[in-house]
Scaffold this motif. Sequence first.
Motif, mmCIF file in Angstrom:
data_model
loop_
_atom_site.group_PDB
_atom_site.id
_atom_site.type_symbol
_atom_site.label_atom_id
_atom_site.label_comp_id
_atom_site.label_asym_id
_atom_site.label_seq_id
_atom_site.Cartn_x
_atom_site.Cartn_y
_atom_site.Cartn_z
ATOM 1 N N THR A 133 0.785 -1.130 0.063
ATOM 2 C CA THR A 133 0.093 -0.040 -0.021
ATOM 3 C C THR A 133 0.790 1.338 0.058
ATOM 4 O O THR A 133 0.510 2.206 -0.721
ATOM 5 N N LEU A 134 1.797 1.311 0.945
ATOM 6 C CA LEU A 134 2.808 2.434 0.852
ATOM 7 C C LEU A 134 3.395 2.620 -0.604
ATOM 8 O O LEU A 134 3.711 3.597 -1.152
ATOM 9 N N ALA A 135 3.843 1.345 -1.312
ATOM 10 C CA ALA A 135 4.685 1.561 -2.568
ATOM 11 C C ALA A 135 3.395 1.965 -3.412
ATOM 12 O O ALA A 135 3.976 2.923 -4.382
ATOM 13 N N ALA A 136 2.072 1.620 -3.424
ATOM 14 C CA ALA A 136 1.284 2.291 -4.214
ATOM 15 C C ALA A 136 0.705 3.575 -4.138
ATOM 16 O O ALA A 136 0.292 4.428 -5.131
ATOM 17 N N ALA A 137 1.206 3.992 -3.036
ATOM 18 C CA ALA A 137 0.636 5.614 -2.565
ATOM 19 C C ALA A 137 1.784 6.535 -3.373
ATOM 20 O O ALA A 137 1.479 7.505 -3.569
ATOM 21 N N GLY A 138 2.836 5.848 -3.689
ATOM 22 C CA GLY A 138 3.781 6.693 -4.440
ATOM 23 C C GLY A 138 3.426 6.821 -5.829
ATOM 24 O O GLY A 138 3.847 7.870 -6.403
ATOM 25 N N VAL B 220 -3.959 7.171 -2.502
ATOM 26 C CA VAL B 220 -4.357 6.222 -1.353
ATOM 27 C C VAL B 220 -4.798 6.925 -0.117
ATOM 28 O O VAL B 220 -3.885 7.815 0.374
ATOM 29 N N ASN B 221 -5.702 6.572 0.418
ATOM 30 C CA ASN B 221 -6.267 7.296 1.579
ATOM 31 C C ASN B 221 -5.145 6.965 2.598
ATOM 32 O O ASN B 221 -4.820 5.679 2.953
#
Length: 100
Positions: free
Chosen positions: A51-56, A60-61
């Motif tokens: 999720t942290l990687a996708a937030a880059g 992402v909420n």
Amino acid sequence: TDAHVARLEAAVERFNADLGPLKEFILPGGTRAAAIAHVARTVCRRAERETLAAAGEHHVNPLVVVYLNRLSDLLFILARAANALADADEPLWKPGAARI
């Protein structure tokens, strides 16, 4: 939402209340229920990293990452609680000890 995170935090407090303080590093394992909770925690931690990687790259909420982190905490506490309920020793890390 904040309410979802708060529910997880309340559950952590509730299940952790009867557990002794951590004095040593706990290894995954113990009872079957505890081992399953530890595996679930591993999957949850992986989801948190992804999720942290996708937030880059995507929106992402930010509460999703917080939720996954608290869920990981709860799964760790539930593993400890499962061992305590079964009166099973928690597997402790012994520096320098041979792994079997």
